[in-house]
Scaffold this motif. Structure first.
Motif, PDB file in Angstrom:
ATOM      1  N   PHE A 189      -9.038  58.272  80.677  1.00 16.40           N
ATOM      2  CA  PHE A 189      -7.984  57.640  81.184  1.00 16.40           C
ATOM      3  C   PHE A 189      -6.815  56.537  80.713  1.00 16.40           C
ATOM      4  CE2 PHE A 189     -12.212  56.895  83.474  1.00 16.40           C
ATOM      5  CZ  PHE A 189     -12.464  57.209  84.367  1.00 16.40           C
ATOM      6  N   LEU A 190      -6.789  56.338  79.664  1.00 17.22           N
ATOM      7  CA  LEU A 190      -5.360  56.014  79.335  1.00 17.22           C
ATOM      8  C   LEU A 190      -4.397  57.133  79.189  1.00 17.22           C
ATOM      9  CD1 LEU A 190      -6.551  53.616  76.872  1.00 17.22           C
ATOM     10  CD2 LEU A 190      -5.251  53.161  78.146  1.00 17.22           C
ATOM     11  N   LYS A 191      -5.059  58.678  78.640  1.00 14.68           N
ATOM     12  CA  LYS A 191      -4.163  59.158  78.214  1.00 14.68           C
ATOM     13  C   LYS A 191      -3.539  60.228  79.795  1.00 14.68           C
ATOM     14  CE  LYS A 191      -6.214  61.882  74.597  1.00 14.68           C
ATOM     15  NZ  LYS A 191      -7.242  62.954  74.363  1.00 14.68           N
ATOM     16  N   HIS A 192      -3.858  59.418  81.171  1.00 13.68           N
ATOM     17  CA  HIS A 192      -3.975  59.405  82.631  1.00 13.68           C
ATOM     18  C   HIS A 192      -2.911  58.398  83.042  1.00 13.68           C
ATOM     19  CE1 HIS A 192      -6.314  63.340  82.152  1.00 13.68           C
ATOM     20  NE2 HIS A 192      -6.226  63.267  83.819  1.00 13.68           N
ATOM     21  N   LYS A 193      -2.234  57.813  82.014  1.00 19.23           N
ATOM     22  CA  LYS A 193      -1.779  56.959  82.313  1.00 19.23           C
ATOM     23  C   LYS A 193      -2.001  55.900  83.736  1.00 19.23           C
ATOM     24  CE  LYS A 193       2.826  58.946  81.538  1.00 19.23           C
ATOM     25  NZ  LYS A 193       4.119  59.398  82.257  1.00 19.23           N
ATOM     26  N   ILE A 194      -3.547  55.362  82.982  1.00 24.32           N
ATOM     27  CA  ILE A 194      -4.206  54.606  83.709  1.00 24.32           C
ATOM     28  C   ILE A 194      -4.363  53.234  82.664  1.00 24.32           C
ATOM     29  CG2 ILE A 194      -5.912  53.881  85.456  1.00 24.32           C
ATOM     30  CD1 ILE A 194      -5.984  56.840  86.240  1.00 24.32           C
ATOM     31  N   GLY A 195      -4.262  51.793  82.862  1.00 25.08           N
ATOM     32  CA  GLY A 195      -4.889  50.722  82.211  1.00 25.08           C
ATOM     33  C   GLY A 195      -6.134  50.753  82.337  1.00 25.08           C
ATOM     34  N   VAL A 196      -6.583  50.503  81.356  1.00 27.08           N
ATOM     35  CA  VAL A 196      -8.181  49.718  80.859  1.00 27.08           C
ATOM     36  C   VAL A 196      -8.353  48.330  80.670  1.00 27.08           C
ATOM     37  CG1 VAL A 196     -10.358  50.258  80.233  1.00 27.08           C
ATOM     38  CG2 VAL A 196      -8.547  52.271  80.379  1.00 27.08           C
ATOM     39  N   TYR A 197      -8.682  47.852  81.610  1.00 26.72           N
ATOM     40  CA  TYR A 197      -9.631  46.480  81.412  1.00 26.72           C
ATOM     41  C   TYR A 197     -10.409  45.929  81.037  1.00 26.72           C
ATOM     42  CZ  TYR A 197      -4.482  44.766  82.011  1.00 26.72           C
ATOM     43  OH  TYR A 197      -3.373  45.168  81.683  1.00 26.72           O
ATOM     44  N   ASN A 198     -11.463  45.271  79.203  1.00 31.89           N
ATOM     45  CA  ASN A 198     -12.555  45.354  79.276  1.00 31.89           C
ATOM     46  C   ASN A 198     -13.098  44.174  80.226  1.00 31.89           C
ATOM     47  OD1 ASN A 198     -14.002  48.350  78.543  1.00 31.89           O
ATOM     48  ND2 ASN A 198     -12.638  48.191  77.247  1.00 31.89           N
ATOM     49  N   THR A 199     -14.614  43.966  79.858  1.00 30.07           N
ATOM     50  CA  THR A 199     -14.734  42.118  80.232  1.00 30.07           C
ATOM     51  C   THR A 199     -16.282  42.619  80.489  1.00 30.07           C
ATOM     52  OG1 THR A 199     -15.060  39.543  81.189  1.00 30.07           O
ATOM     53  CG2 THR A 199     -14.996  42.354  82.535  1.00 30.07           C
ATOM     54  N   THR A 200     -17.961  41.745  79.281  1.00 28.46           N
ATOM     55  CA  THR A 200     -18.686  41.688  79.624  1.00 28.46           C
ATOM     56  C   THR A 200     -19.603  41.566  80.962  1.00 28.46           C
ATOM     57  OG1 THR A 200     -19.292  40.421  77.280  1.00 28.46           O
ATOM     58  CG2 THR A 200     -18.583  41.955  76.587  1.00 28.46           C
ATOM     59  N   SER A 201     -19.108  40.057  81.682  1.00 29.45           N
ATOM     60  CA  SER A 201     -19.502  40.195  81.938  1.00 29.45           C
ATOM     61  C   SER A 201     -19.289  39.575  83.629  1.00 29.45           C
ATOM     62  CB  SER A 201     -19.753  38.058  82.140  1.00 29.45           C
ATOM     63  OG  SER A 201     -18.425  37.193  81.660  1.00 29.45           O
ATOM     64  N   THR A 202     -20.106  39.533  84.766  1.00 37.90           N
ATOM     65  CA  THR A 202     -20.448  39.249  85.658  1.00 37.90           C
ATOM     66  C   THR A 202     -19.232  38.425  86.129  1.00 37.90           C
ATOM     67  OG1 THR A 202     -22.282  40.838  86.672  1.00 37.90           O
ATOM     68  CG2 THR A 202     -20.996  39.330  87.889  1.00 37.90           C
ATOM     69  N   GLN A 203     -19.251  37.045  85.918  1.00 38.80           N
ATOM     70  CA  GLN A 203     -18.450  35.353  85.574  1.00 38.80           C
ATOM     71  C   GLN A 203     -17.126  36.072  85.481  1.00 38.80           C
ATOM     72  OE1 GLN A 203     -19.374  32.184  83.816  1.00 38.80           O
ATOM     73  NE2 GLN A 203     -18.355  30.620  84.793  1.00 38.80           N
ATOM     74  N   GLU A 204     -16.991  36.349  84.314  1.00 38.98           N
ATOM     75  CA  GLU A 204     -15.235  36.689  83.575  1.00 38.98           C
ATOM     76  C   GLU A 204     -15.024  37.540  84.834  1.00 38.98           C
ATOM     77  OE1 GLU A 204     -12.156  36.329  80.859  1.00 38.98           O
ATOM     78  OE2 GLU A 204     -13.605  35.293  81.394  1.00 38.98           O
ATOM     79  N   ALA A 205     -15.554  38.040  85.159  1.00 37.51           N
ATOM     80  CA  ALA A 205     -14.815  40.052  85.881  1.00 37.51           C
ATOM     81  C   ALA A 205     -14.555  39.843  87.337  1.00 37.51           C
ATOM     82  CB  ALA A 205     -16.051  41.090  86.130  1.00 37.51           C
ATOM     83  N   LEU A 206     -15.414  38.652  88.465  1.00 43.75           N
ATOM     84  CA  LEU A 206     -14.449  38.066  89.372  1.00 43.75           C
ATOM     85  C   LEU A 206     -13.616  37.006  88.588  1.00 43.75           C
ATOM     86  CD1 LEU A 206     -18.344  36.682  90.474  1.00 43.75           C
ATOM     87  CD2 LEU A 206     -16.991  38.608  91.170  1.00 43.75           C
ATOM     88  N   LEU A 207     -13.247  36.295  88.731  1.00 40.75           N
ATOM     89  CA  LEU A 207     -12.394  35.307  87.417  1.00 40.75           C
ATOM     90  C   LEU A 207     -10.418  36.593  87.445  1.00 40.75           C
ATOM     91  CD1 LEU A 207     -11.216  32.588  86.578  1.00 40.75           C
ATOM     92  CD2 LEU A 207     -11.239  33.069  84.614  1.00 40.75           C
ATOM     93  N   LEU A 208     -11.386  37.413  86.713  1.00 35.60           N
ATOM     94  CA  LEU A 208      -9.782  38.132  86.606  1.00 35.60           C
ATOM     95  C   LEU A 208      -9.947  39.361  88.479  1.00 35.60           C
ATOM     96  CD1 LEU A 208     -11.150  40.356  83.044  1.00 35.60           C
ATOM     97  CD2 LEU A 208      -9.347  38.432  83.279  1.00 35.60           C
ATOM     98  N   LEU A 209     -10.165  39.421  88.920  1.00 36.37           N
ATOM     99  CA  LEU A 209     -10.188  39.859  89.724  1.00 36.37           C
ATOM    100  C   LEU A 209      -9.351  39.277  91.269  1.00 36.37           C
ATOM    101  CD1 LEU A 209     -13.997  41.883  90.790  1.00 36.37           C
ATOM    102  CD2 LEU A 209     -11.441  43.088  90.715  1.00 36.37           C
ATOM    103  N   SER A 210      -9.861  37.471  91.025  1.00 35.97           N
ATOM    104  CA  SER A 210      -8.724  36.492  91.323  1.00 35.97           C
ATOM    105  C   SER A 210      -7.417  36.707  90.971  1.00 35.97           C
ATOM    106  CB  SER A 210     -10.037  35.607  91.518  1.00 35.97           C
ATOM    107  OG  SER A 210     -10.189  34.484  90.250  1.00 35.97           O
ATOM    108  N   MET A 211      -7.493  36.535  90.155  1.00 36.40           N
ATOM    109  CA  MET A 211      -6.023  36.385  89.113  1.00 36.40           C
ATOM    110  C   MET A 211      -5.205  37.387  88.562  1.00 36.40           C
ATOM    111  SD  MET A 211      -7.514  34.926  85.835  1.00 36.40           S
ATOM    112  CE  MET A 211      -5.822  34.476  85.359  1.00 36.40           C
ATOM    113  N   TYR A 212      -5.790  39.103  88.862  1.00 30.18           N
ATOM    114  CA  TYR A 212      -4.672  39.703  88.756  1.00 30.18           C
ATOM    115  C   TYR A 212      -5.794  40.663  89.951  1.00 30.18           C
ATOM    116  CZ  TYR A 212      -4.209  37.816  85.061  1.00 30.18           C
ATOM    117  OH  TYR A 212      -3.394  36.606  83.731  1.00 30.18           O
ATOM    118  N   GLU A 213      -4.420  42.179  90.143  1.00 29.57           N
ATOM    119  CA  GLU A 213      -4.808  43.199  90.932  1.00 29.57           C
ATOM    120  C   GLU A 213      -5.906  44.303  90.218  1.00 29.57           C
ATOM    121  OE1 GLU A 213      -2.051  44.109  93.807  1.00 29.57           O
ATOM    122  OE2 GLU A 213      -1.644  41.860  94.560  1.00 29.57           O
ATOM    123  N   TYR A 214      -6.496  45.084  90.924  1.00 28.61           N
ATOM    124  CA  TYR A 214      -6.546  46.020  89.880  1.00 28.61           C
ATOM    125  C   TYR A 214      -7.462  47.629  91.034  1.00 28.61           C
ATOM    126  CZ  TYR A 214      -8.350  43.384  86.135  1.00 28.61           C
ATOM    127  OH  TYR A 214      -8.201  42.567  85.112  1.00 28.61           O
TER     128      TYR A 214
END
Length: 289
Positions: A189-214
Motif C-alpha cells: 500500500f505504501l508503494k501505491h502512495k497510501i499511508g498506513v497507520y497501525n494500532t493494536t487495540s480497539t480502544q486506540e482505534a476508536l480514539l484515532l477514528l474520532s480524531m482523524y479521517e481514514y
C-alpha cells in the motif's frame, strides 16, 4: 508553556489539548501548527513558511498542509471547541483567530508560584520544617509525574506506529495486535502512495477514528484474547455513525464470517493478500487513475 483561549487549554510540554475537560494528546504536526500560529499571531503565515517549518528538509505534496489544517480543524470541532481557531486568509495563508484572547503561562512561572506559596508558611512557628517537607513532597510529585508521563509516551510509541508517503493519496487504519505479520501488505500500500497507520487495540482505534479521517479500516478478527474483537470494533464504529469502509483480514476462510461482517455494516473479509489489495484499492480508484 500553557495557552488558554476560547474553552481550550493547550499544553506545549505535555502536548495535550484540554477542551471542557476532554483531554487528548495531539499528533506532533498538529501541535506544531497550533503553536506556530499562536507564537506568530496576528501574522498571516503563508503556505511556504508553514511547510518549511512543519516538514523541514522534506518535499511534500501541495495539499499536505491543507489536509493537516483540515484534520486539525475537524479534531477541534469534534472535541467541542466553541470558536474557529485557525482562520484561512484567501490567497495568503493561515493565521490564529485574532478575535480570541490568549492567556500564556510558563511552567517556570507555575513552579515558582507554588514554591512561593509554600514559603509563605514560614511565618508561623515551625514553618521552616513544614516548608522543607512541603517542598520535598512537591519535588517528589513532579518526579513521579515525569516518570508516569514518560511511561505513557513510551507505551504510545509501542502501540501506535504510522507511515505515510510524502505524496500520500489517502490513509488506512490497520488494527492488529501483531502488526509485524502484515509488513508485506503494508509495503504494497505504501508503494501505491497510501499511508498506513497501525494500532493494536480497539480502544486506540476508536480514539484515532474520532480524531482523524481514514479512507479504509483493516482489522484482524481475534485480538488480545478476544475472538470477536474485529466484529466488536465494527459494531462500535457503526453505532457512532462512522461509515468508514471496513475489512477483516484473517487467515481463516469462512463464508459465515463474511456474512456476519457484512450484516454488521462491513465491506467484507479477505484471507489472501491479492483479495485484500483488490478490495482496498477500489476505495482509491480515482486517485490512482
Amino acid at each position: 508553556m500553557e495557552y488558554r483561549f476560547s474553552n481550550v487549554i493547550l499544553n506545549a510540554k505535555t502536548q495535550t489539548l484540554d477542551v471542557s475537560d476532554k483531554k487528548v494528546v495531539l499528533e506532533e504536526r498538529a501541535l506544531n501548527l497550533l503553536l506556530y500560529l499562536l507564537d506568530t499571531r496576528p501574522k498571516v503565515c503563508n503556505q511556504q513558511e508553514l511547510v518549511a517549518y512543519l516538514w523541514p528538509d522534506s518535499v511534500v505534496s501541495p495539499w499536505s498542509l491543507p489536509r493537516l489544517v483540515s484534520d486539525t480543524r475537524s479534531l477541534l470541532q469534534r472535541l467541542g471547541v466553541e470558536q474557529d481557531i485557525i482562520v484561512t486568509v484567501r490567497g495568503q495563508g493561515y493565521k490564529f483567530n485574532p478575535e480570541l484572547r490568549v492567556i500564556q503561562q510558563s511552567a517556570v512561572d507555575e513552579t515558582q508560584f507554588n514554591i512561593e506559596a509554600i514559603s509563605a508558611e514560614q511565618n508561623t512557628q515551625g514553618a521552616h520544617l513544614k516548608f522543607w517537607i512541603g517542598l520535598t513532597l512537591f519535588m517528589c510529585t513532579v518526579c513521579i509525574w515525569l516518570v508516569i508521563n514518560h511511561s505513557f509516551e513510551h507505551l504510545d510509541d509501542n502501540e501506535f506506529k504510522a507511515s505515510e508517503p510524502l505524496d500520500a493519496i489517502g490513509r488506512i487504519l490497520w488494527v492488529d495486535d501483531n502488526p509485524k505479520n502484515n509488513k508485506k501488505e503494508q509495503k504494497y500500500f505504501l508503494k501505491h502512495k497510501i499511508g498506513v497507520y497501525n494500532t493494536t487495540s480497539t480502544q486506540e482505534a476508536l480514539l484515532l477514528l474520532s480524531m482523524y479521517e481514514y479512507n479504509v479500516v483493516i482489522s484482524d478478527m481475534g485480538r488480545q484474547g478476544e475472538p470477536l474483537a474485529g466484529l466488536k470494533l465494527l459494531r462500535a464504529m457503526r453505532s457512532r455513525g462512522d461509515e468508514t469502509p471496513f475489512y477483516v483480514y484473517t487467515w481463516v476462510e469462512s463464508e459465515s464470517q463474511n456474512t456476519v461482517i457484512k450484516s454488521a455494516g462491513g465491506q467484507g473479509v479477505a484471507t489472501k493478500k491479492i483479495d485484500l489489495y483488490e478490495y482496498v484499492l477500489l476505495h482509491f480508484h480515482n486517485e490512482i487513475m
